[in-house]
Design a protein around this motif. Sequence first.
Motif, PDB file in Angstrom:
ATOM      1  N   ASP A  58      53.474   5.974  -5.613  1.00 45.73           N
ATOM      2  CA  ASP A  58      53.312   5.027  -4.371  1.00 45.73           C
ATOM      3  C   ASP A  58      51.898   5.096  -3.714  1.00 45.73           C
ATOM      4  O   ASP A  58      51.388   6.245  -3.656  1.00 45.73           O
ATOM      5  N   HIS A  82      53.888   0.177  -6.352  1.00 53.67           N
ATOM      6  CA  HIS A  82      55.035   1.176  -6.821  1.00 53.67           C
ATOM      7  C   HIS A  82      54.759   1.433  -8.083  1.00 53.67           C
ATOM      8  O   HIS A  82      55.211   0.393  -9.163  1.00 53.67           O
ATOM      9  N   PRO A 116      57.445   2.544  -0.412  1.00 52.35           N
ATOM     10  CA  PRO A 116      58.212   1.977  -1.746  1.00 52.35           C
ATOM     11  C   PRO A 116      59.329   2.831  -2.180  1.00 52.35           C
ATOM     12  O   PRO A 116      60.313   2.504  -1.759  1.00 52.35           O
ATOM     13  N   LEU A 117      58.931   4.094  -2.905  1.00 48.22           N
ATOM     14  CA  LEU A 117      60.106   4.757  -3.350  1.00 48.22           C
ATOM     15  C   LEU A 117      61.289   5.166  -2.206  1.00 48.22           C
ATOM     16  O   LEU A 117      62.523   4.772  -2.624  1.00 48.22           O
ATOM     17  N   ASP A 258      61.729  -4.926  -7.044  1.00 45.12           N
ATOM     18  CA  ASP A 258      60.982  -4.112  -6.355  1.00 45.12           C
ATOM     19  C   ASP A 258      60.147  -4.767  -5.305  1.00 45.12           C
ATOM     20  O   ASP A 258      59.910  -4.301  -4.204  1.00 45.12           O
TER      21      ASP A 258
END
Length: 308
Positions: A58, A82, A116-117, A258
Motif C-alpha cells: 500500500d 494497492h 487499502p489492505l 479494489d
Amino acid sequence: MRALIPTGQPETLIEIGLVDPPSARPDEALIKVTDISLNRADYLYLSDPASTFRPGIDAAGIVEQAAADGSGPPQGSRVVMHLPAGGGGAEYATAPADRLALIPDGVDSSTASALPLAGFVALRLLALAGSLEGRRILATGVGGGVGQIIIQLAIAQGAEITAVTAAGQPTQHITALGAKVTQDLDALEPNSFDLLLESVGGKLGSEAAYKLRTGGQYLWFGQASGHPISLDFFRLLQGGATLTLRHFIYSDGDGARDTADMDHLLRLAAEGRLQVQIGHLGDWVGAGAALKEMAAGRLQGKAVLKVT
C-alpha cells in the motif's frame, strides 16, 4: 532510484538500496511515492532470509506520468495504490489504472496509504458475516490497522464488539473506538457471542470458538501467532454448540472491485465516519524497526513511512 529492499538478516529485515527505475506499460501510471503503509504481510515475506520481496503493498503519491493509453488519473493527481505483489516502497512505482484511487480533499496522503489492505479485509470480512445489527462479536488480534477499521464498521452497523488482547498491548485506541476489551478469555461466558473474528490462531483462536452460541459463525482471517487452531469435536458436542467455520481470503484479484472499495473507504474517511490511527509515522530510513514494532503488536494502529 532508491527503494526498500530485503537484507535477508532478521536484525534489519530491510534497508534502502538502489534498484532500476520502473518502466510503465501503456495502461500504467508512473507514481512519485510520498507515503508507504506497512502491513503484517510485509513482515511475513521479509522474515524469510531468501525473500526477494520488496515491501510496499500500500502506498500513496502523485502521478508523475499518466498512463499512455489515457486511462486512470491525470498527471499531478494525488492517488493511493494497492499492489498485492509489493514494490511500492520506492521513490517511484508503476501501477495499473485499476489499482489507483484519487485521494479526496480533506484526507492526507499518510491516512490514505493506510487504508487499502486493512480496509479491504475489514469491509469484505464483515460483508461475509451478513447483517450485524444487534449481534455480539468477539474479535482477536484487532489492535492494528485492520482491527481499528473492523471495530468502527461493525459498531456503525449496530453490532457490539469485544476485543481480546494480550497483556502489555496498548488498548486505549480500541476502547476509544467503542469496543469492549478483555485480556482474560476465560472470564467471558461460553455460548455468548454470535460471531467470532479470529486472526491469532494457536490456543487463543482455539479456545475462543467455545464462546460462540449455538449456530454461531467463526470467520478465520489470520494466524499471527504462527500456530494453527485446534477444535475438539467432542467438547463442542458435549457443550451442545454448533458453529460455522469459514476461512477468509481478502482478494480475488479483481482490480475494479479494489478501486470501488478504495473509493468507498476514502469517502468514509473524508466524511469523518472512519478514523485511521497511525501509531508510527516516520522516515523510511526506520522501516525495519517500524516493522518489528508492528509485528510485536506494540503499535496503536498503522505504521506509515514518509519517502524523503
